[in-house]
Structures are given as structure tokens and as C-alpha cells.
Write a protein that holds these residues in place. Sequence first.
Motif, PDB file in Angstrom:
ATOM      1  N   HIS B 125      -5.826   4.690  -8.818  1.00  0.00           N
ATOM      2  CA  HIS B 125      -4.703   3.963  -9.428  1.00  0.00           C
ATOM      3  C   HIS B 125      -4.772   2.478  -9.080  1.00  0.00           C
ATOM      4  O   HIS B 125      -4.630   2.097  -7.919  1.00  0.00           O
ATOM      5  N   PRO B 126      -4.969   1.607 -10.080  1.00  0.00           N
ATOM      6  CA  PRO B 126      -5.203   0.191  -9.776  1.00  0.00           C
ATOM      7  C   PRO B 126      -3.944  -0.682  -9.671  1.00  0.00           C
ATOM      8  O   PRO B 126      -4.030  -1.779  -9.132  1.00  0.00           O
ATOM      9  N   ALA B 127      -2.813  -0.233 -10.191  1.00  0.00           N
ATOM     10  CA  ALA B 127      -1.656  -1.142 -10.289  1.00  0.00           C
ATOM     11  C   ALA B 127      -0.814  -1.140  -9.015  1.00  0.00           C
ATOM     12  O   ALA B 127      -0.682  -0.118  -8.349  1.00  0.00           O
ATOM     13  N   ARG B 128      -0.236  -2.296  -8.698  1.00  0.00           N
ATOM     14  CA  ARG B 128       0.743  -2.334  -7.604  1.00  0.00           C
ATOM     15  C   ARG B 128       1.962  -1.531  -8.052  1.00  0.00           C
ATOM     16  O   ARG B 128       2.178  -1.363  -9.251  1.00  0.00           O
ATOM     17  N   TYR B 129       2.718  -1.051  -7.092  1.00  0.00           N
ATOM     18  CA  TYR B 129       3.875  -0.248  -7.472  1.00  0.00           C
ATOM     19  C   TYR B 129       4.917  -0.298  -6.366  1.00  0.00           C
ATOM     20  O   TYR B 129       4.711  -0.946  -5.337  1.00  0.00           O
ATOM     21  N   GLU B 130       6.025   0.416  -6.548  1.00  0.00           N
ATOM     22  CA  GLU B 130       7.169   0.274  -5.636  1.00  0.00           C
ATOM     23  C   GLU B 130       7.046   1.101  -4.362  1.00  0.00           C
ATOM     24  O   GLU B 130       7.904   1.017  -3.487  1.00  0.00           O
ATOM     25  N   GLY B 131       5.998   1.925  -4.248  1.00  0.00           N
ATOM     26  CA  GLY B 131       5.804   2.704  -3.029  1.00  0.00           C
ATOM     27  C   GLY B 131       6.571   4.018  -3.032  1.00  0.00           C
ATOM     28  O   GLY B 131       6.996   4.501  -4.082  1.00  0.00           O
ATOM     29  N   PHE B 132       6.738   4.593  -1.861  1.00  0.00           N
ATOM     30  CA  PHE B 132       7.441   5.863  -1.673  1.00  0.00           C
ATOM     31  C   PHE B 132       6.742   7.018  -2.379  1.00  0.00           C
ATOM     32  O   PHE B 132       7.368   7.858  -3.029  1.00  0.00           O
ATOM     33  N   GLU B 133       5.439   7.037  -2.259  1.00  0.00           N
ATOM     34  CA  GLU B 133       4.630   8.119  -2.798  1.00  0.00           C
ATOM     35  C   GLU B 133       3.329   8.121  -2.000  1.00  0.00           C
ATOM     36  O   GLU B 133       2.873   7.081  -1.541  1.00  0.00           O
ATOM     37  N   SER B 134       2.756   9.298  -1.835  1.00  0.00           N
ATOM     38  CA  SER B 134       1.461   9.382  -1.166  1.00  0.00           C
ATOM     39  C   SER B 134       0.886  10.757  -1.477  1.00  0.00           C
ATOM     40  O   SER B 134       1.216  11.731  -0.821  1.00  0.00           O
ATOM     41  N   SER B 135       0.062  10.810  -2.497  1.00  0.00           N
ATOM     42  CA  SER B 135      -0.525  12.083  -2.911  1.00  0.00           C
ATOM     43  C   SER B 135      -1.966  12.157  -2.422  1.00  0.00           C
ATOM     44  O   SER B 135      -2.689  11.168  -2.437  1.00  0.00           O
ATOM     45  N   GLU B 136      -2.356  13.357  -2.025  1.00  0.00           N
ATOM     46  CA  GLU B 136      -3.745  13.575  -1.617  1.00  0.00           C
ATOM     47  C   GLU B 136      -4.696  13.330  -2.786  1.00  0.00           C
ATOM     48  O   GLU B 136      -5.887  13.100  -2.598  1.00  0.00           O
ATOM     49  N   SER B 137      -4.157  13.433  -4.006  1.00  0.00           N
ATOM     50  CA  SER B 137      -4.992  13.350  -5.200  1.00  0.00           C
ATOM     51  C   SER B 137      -5.007  11.964  -5.844  1.00  0.00           C
ATOM     52  O   SER B 137      -5.480  11.811  -6.967  1.00  0.00           O
ATOM     53  N   VAL B 138      -4.433  10.987  -5.162  1.00  0.00           N
ATOM     54  CA  VAL B 138      -4.428   9.627  -5.720  1.00  0.00           C
ATOM     55  C   VAL B 138      -4.993   8.654  -4.687  1.00  0.00           C
ATOM     56  O   VAL B 138      -4.685   8.750  -3.501  1.00  0.00           O
ATOM     57  N   ILE B 139      -5.852   7.743  -5.148  1.00  0.00           N
ATOM     58  CA  ILE B 139      -6.277   6.621  -4.315  1.00  0.00           C
ATOM     59  C   ILE B 139      -5.547   5.399  -4.874  1.00  0.00           C
ATOM     60  O   ILE B 139      -5.765   4.999  -6.016  1.00  0.00           O
ATOM     61  N   TYR B 140      -4.626   4.863  -4.064  1.00  0.00           N
ATOM     62  CA  TYR B 140      -3.765   3.764  -4.513  1.00  0.00           C
ATOM     63  C   TYR B 140      -4.456   2.439  -4.172  1.00  0.00           C
ATOM     64  O   TYR B 140      -4.436   2.000  -3.025  1.00  0.00           O
ATOM     65  N   VAL B 141      -5.081   1.820  -5.176  1.00  0.00           N
ATOM     66  CA  VAL B 141      -5.852   0.604  -4.930  1.00  0.00           C
ATOM     67  C   VAL B 141      -4.985  -0.651  -5.131  1.00  0.00           C
ATOM     68  O   VAL B 141      -5.245  -1.702  -4.571  1.00  0.00           O
ATOM     69  N   GLY B 142      -3.903  -0.539  -5.928  1.00  0.00           N
ATOM     70  CA  GLY B 142      -2.975  -1.665  -6.106  1.00  0.00           C
ATOM     71  C   GLY B 142      -2.131  -1.842  -4.848  1.00  0.00           C
ATOM     72  O   GLY B 142      -2.109  -0.978  -3.976  1.00  0.00           O
ATOM     73  N   ALA B 143      -1.421  -2.983  -4.796  1.00  0.00           N
ATOM     74  CA  ALA B 143      -0.672  -3.310  -3.582  1.00  0.00           C
ATOM     75  C   ALA B 143       0.510  -2.375  -3.369  1.00  0.00           C
ATOM     76  O   ALA B 143       1.217  -2.000  -4.301  1.00  0.00           O
ATOM     77  N   ALA B 144       0.721  -1.995  -2.111  1.00  0.00           N
ATOM     78  CA  ALA B 144       1.921  -1.261  -1.699  1.00  0.00           C
ATOM     79  C   ALA B 144       3.048  -2.285  -1.510  1.00  0.00           C
ATOM     80  O   ALA B 144       2.770  -3.479  -1.405  1.00  0.00           O
ATOM     81  N   PRO B 145       4.325  -1.836  -1.446  1.00  0.00           N
ATOM     82  CA  PRO B 145       5.424  -2.823  -1.383  1.00  0.00           C
ATOM     83  C   PRO B 145       5.333  -3.770  -0.180  1.00  0.00           C
ATOM     84  O   PRO B 145       5.717  -4.923  -0.288  1.00  0.00           O
ATOM     85  N   ILE B 349     -11.921  -4.757   1.598  1.00  0.00           N
ATOM     86  CA  ILE B 349     -11.053  -3.662   1.149  1.00  0.00           C
ATOM     87  C   ILE B 349     -11.543  -2.362   1.772  1.00  0.00           C
ATOM     88  O   ILE B 349     -12.745  -2.136   1.944  1.00  0.00           O
ATOM     89  N   CYS B 350     -10.590  -1.513   2.165  1.00  0.00           N
ATOM     90  CA  CYS B 350     -10.918  -0.172   2.643  1.00  0.00           C
ATOM     91  C   CYS B 350      -9.666   0.683   2.471  1.00  0.00           C
ATOM     92  O   CYS B 350      -8.573   0.156   2.250  1.00  0.00           O
ATOM     93  N   VAL B 351      -9.856   1.988   2.522  1.00  0.00           N
ATOM     94  CA  VAL B 351      -8.739   2.894   2.255  1.00  0.00           C
ATOM     95  C   VAL B 351      -8.220   3.473   3.571  1.00  0.00           C
ATOM     96  O   VAL B 351      -8.998   3.855   4.445  1.00  0.00           O
ATOM     97  N   ASP B 352      -6.911   3.505   3.716  1.00  0.00           N
ATOM     98  CA  ASP B 352      -6.278   4.095   4.893  1.00  0.00           C
ATOM     99  C   ASP B 352      -6.205   5.617   4.687  1.00  0.00           C
ATOM    100  O   ASP B 352      -5.477   6.079   3.802  1.00  0.00           O
ATOM    101  N   PRO B 353      -6.963   6.395   5.476  1.00  0.00           N
ATOM    102  CA  PRO B 353      -6.977   7.852   5.259  1.00  0.00           C
ATOM    103  C   PRO B 353      -5.615   8.501   5.493  1.00  0.00           C
ATOM    104  O   PRO B 353      -5.379   9.612   5.041  1.00  0.00           O
ATOM    105  N   ASP B 354      -4.711   7.801   6.182  1.00  0.00           N
ATOM    106  CA  ASP B 354      -3.384   8.374   6.446  1.00  0.00           C
ATOM    107  C   ASP B 354      -2.523   8.473   5.198  1.00  0.00           C
ATOM    108  O   ASP B 354      -1.617   9.289   5.115  1.00  0.00           O
ATOM    109  N   ASN B 355      -2.766   7.574   4.242  1.00  0.00           N
ATOM    110  CA  ASN B 355      -1.867   7.577   3.074  1.00  0.00           C
ATOM    111  C   ASN B 355      -2.584   7.271   1.755  1.00  0.00           C
ATOM    112  O   ASN B 355      -1.932   7.155   0.718  1.00  0.00           O
TER     113      ASN B 355
END
Lengths: 201, 414
Positions: B125-145, B349-355
Motif C-alpha cells: 500500500h503506497p498511500a499515506r493514511y490516518e493509521g489505526f490499522e496493522s494487517s499481517e497482509s499489508v505492507i504500509y509503504v506510505g506515511a503513518a500519522p 527505507i525499511c519495514v518495521d516487522p512489528d507493524n
Amino acid sequence: MTGPRIPSFRNRHALVVHPDDNDRRLLDGRLRRLGLVVHCHENMPPVPVASHADVVFFDVDTGAGSPFEGLAPSVRLIALVGAETPGRLEWMLAQKPGAWLMKPIRSSGVYTALAMAFQRLEQQHDTERYLERLRLRARHRDPVEAAIMQIMHQNNCSEQEAFSSLRKAAMDTRSSLVTLSKSILADDLPPPQRGLLQRGG
Amino acid sequence: MHKGVKQLPARWAAAVFVETSNVPVSRERIPVGLLYSGTGLYGAVGQEMLRGALLGLEEVNAWVSTDFVLEPLIADPSGRLRGYYEACDAMLRQHRAMHLVGCYTSAARRQVLPLVEAADALLWHPARYEGFESSESVIYVGAAPNQHVVPLARYMLQHIASSVYCIGSHYIWTWETARVLREMLGATGGHMAAERTLPLGETSVEHVVEEIVRLRPGVVFNTLVGQSSYAFFRAYHAARLRDPHASLPPILSCSLCEPELQIIGAEAGAGHIACSPWFQSLDTLENRVFLGRYRERFGPGSSPSVDAQASYTCMLLLGRAIKAAGSADVAAVRRALYRDSFRAPQGAICVDPDNNHTYATPRIARSNLAGQFDLLWESPALVRPDPYLVWLDQALSEHSEVSAPPRRHLRIVS
């Protein structure tokens, strides 16, 4: 055994306020299977119309304002939660739903939410009835308590002694505690009763 | 249309198209679903994002040392939620894609999420968004709040003003952003002069501008999107021209990007402040290379947005993880991804495995007359994603993190 019982939902009217999408279609289907009569709306219909429903399912993602102000107290509310952001959840809580369902709607969960919402409303009505009784009782107790205070003061006795003499006087004169207390406070007690309230009387 | 990608017919709602370019048969073809709306309410944004994704995909396919190629499956849901669901369903079931890239709005993401989770696939998922979500099946590449809203609000409170007029479109991202802002104002003794929302797509904004002129807040915090936002910037500029002595404050946005400055117009778009992990003007080798390739591929006039850059980065993250894992298997890719880090156009850039969200470097910049952004501040270090704002109170007290703007970057637009 007594306890909560899940009613049949046959012919109960469900109002679903949600954009027309997969979730609404799934929910519509589940509710029909459970025997409910379903009315789907994109936006909240006027409150008098919604008040005819037994249960209203409302979307938390798109909801705003106070759409349920003035809604009949017999209508159960079930929240349909998508985004779990604090702002949305705060808005949901302000609507005081009896139950909630997470989106996406699945084949399970709808029946549990209905059971919760119907039970919660009954519980709420029970609690309200109980509170009303307590309120009434408290209102009636006020003159009794004031009369006891007056007797304690006049006779320089304990609360227990004052209450005993008040009760005895009420029994002897065949009047209720409240009536007798009101007479004491209004100072229009007939002499025989007044005598009964004297210390040691 | 794009080189190597099938020309798409006018109505391509739920259809999924398979790219059939010249690929050596010896290399394994890994289908990748691209879920972007090139038409509809936010079609302009979607087109740029698709371009970014395709550029990244082609770059991965050009790697000589790999034995796979990414095969794009393209669908245009036209911004309709049902369209996203159908396209995603077809990609997963008919084309057996285990990796999907795309979605711009949170509503679209949540629409496909149950399908992706049920298939145990991965959505990048490339877009920034409002947060309050964390799915094992999504890699959130856009900015968190905490990587865009929080730094911007903090910068505002420390360097601009604490009396805020908040204007936004009537939907979840605005509501949540305004809530975070209220919380931060409450904690720092700031003041919300007014909070207004307009229906999505509304372009009648005069009354909002009039109210701002009347109330004279210290700053305007804008979360309007699309046409509403463009109309607002223009009306605000007109009000400034009508009364040059009114000294209306700058508009702050979490989503304003270069392609939008072009749409708004040079003068109306200049002098405002935005927060993002990436701006076109970012002067790094990786960004220069990215911009060069983008313009070469899509024309010198093309203008990528931060979300297009993130789409490109999504594709590189995916390609690198498949290469490292030696397989497109989701579990293996996830494991390889968690070990990876590289320099994307937006920086390390790197992915936080926690979320499953990415570390990012928040930046704050001011728009100029050339339709670009001049950097005012950048985080001295990568910021760990905090999608549930668990550390908001600490982020508020970290005054040192937002230091005064570095002088060498200051180019004030008059």
C-alpha cells in the motif's frame, strides 16, 4: 432456569443505514435469513420513520452529527465499524449502540449482535424501571426523613428512637409513614397523635 | 498509454489485463496486481501512482541477475469500491496473483483487505493514511500519522502559530487528522479558532475564506482533498489579492504535492506549507535518478507525486524481497523484506516487522512559484512508524526534534 432468552427475530423490522456495497448486501441477506424485514438506506431517514424500526444498523465510517436524537427508545442500535480510529469510535460511542459488528460483514456475527442489542435494550429498560422506582421511593422518603430529624431534635433522641416512635404512631393511627410525616412537618397533627410522639410515648 | 502495457478500453471496470511484453520464456512470470483508479474522482492521482508502479516494475524486470519477471495485471476500479473488490477478486482467483500493489483511499484498502487476508496474499500500500490499522497482509509503504500529521502539527505549534483554523473534506482522514490536531492543541495550550468540513468534491468555498478573513487565525490547517482543495487555494489567493494588508496566514497541508500545485496555479499555490517523506526537490542521487527515469519514460512534463514515488518504492521493495527469498511465496517474501533496507528516492527505507509499516524521514517544505517545494525542516533521523499513535505524548514533548529551519534551505516566497 430463568435468564436471558433470545427471541425470534421473525417479522422484526431492521433499518440498515449504509452505502450500497458488498457489506450492505451481505448484511441484508443475513438479516432476511433470520426472518427480519429489511429496509436499506444510503442515508439516515427522518427520525419518525426510523422510530418504526425494531433495530437500526448504522455505518460508523460515514456517520456524522447526532442522527438518532429523538429516536423512539424502543429502537435498538447496532454499529457497523470499519476504521478503528479513535475519532470514529468516539462518535460511535456517543450514539450509545447496544451492539456492534466489524466490517467486512461475514456469515457469522450478525445473529450475536442482534441477540446482544435486543437483550441490552431489555436490560436497559429494566434498569430504567428500577431507577424510577428508587426515584419515587426517594421522593417519598424525603418527608419521612425530615420528620425523623424533627422528632430527634424535639425529643433529643436517636434516629432509631425517632423512627420507632414515628412508625408506632403511624400504626396506632392507621396512617402511612409519608402522610403522618407530612402532617408533622405541616404542624397540623391532632393532639392524640402528638402525644404518641412524645418521648416515652 | 504506457510502453509495453496493453492499451485499455474505455470501460475496463472489473476487467483485469495481463501485460504481454517480450519476456524471455526462461524466466518465471510472477503476476502482480496493480489496483489503481486511472479514472473517477481521484483519477489524476491514480494515473501518477500507476506510472510510478510501472516504472518500478520495469526496473525490477530489467535486473539481469534475476530469474523472474513481474507480470502486471492492471485494472481500473474508477474509484468505485465495488470495482476494487471485483478487480482484486479476479487478480487473486483467476490470475493467482499473491502480490497486489495499490489502493489510494482507506475505503478502497478496507474493501480489498478481507480478500487479501483470506487468500494469505500481500497488499503493498503506497498511500499515506490516518493509521489505526496493522494487517499481517499489508505492507504500509506510505506515511503513518506520526510521520506526517504529527510533525506538521508540531512544527506549526513551535514555529508558526497556535491559533488554528481547520478546514477539511467530510470523511475519515479529515476527521482523524483534526482529532490528532485537537489533542496536540489541548496538550500545548493551543486554540482551535474553528473547525469546518465540506462534502467531498464541494467547490463552493467562499464562505470558508470569508470566515478565515474575519477570524484571523494564526494558521490554516487544510485537509481538503481534490477539487475542493484546489478551489480553496484559489479562493484564498483571491482574498489575499483583494486585501493585501490582510496578511492571511499560510495554509498547512499533509497531502499537497507538486502535480496539485500545477493544477492550483503558480501564484495561488505558492507560499504554503506541506509535510511529506518526499518532495520532488529532494536533492539526493537516488531521487535524481528516479526523476530522470520517470521523465524519460512518461515525458518531460510529467510530475510524480509522493504517492507515485511510494508506488515505485513498493515495486522495488517487492522485487528485492522476491530476489532475496528466491521465491514469490508470501511468507518467504515477508521474511526477506524484514531483513532488507535500501535507499529509495525518499531516502533510507525499511519495514518495521512489528507493524508492517515503513520507517520514513518526515520533511516539511514550502511551495514556491515554480510549483516546487523548498525544504524548511527534515527529521534528523528515520522515524519509526507508530500507526496507533501509542507514543503521541512523547512525540509532543520531543521539542528538540523540530529544530529551527536550517538557513541554507530557506527560500521565502513573498
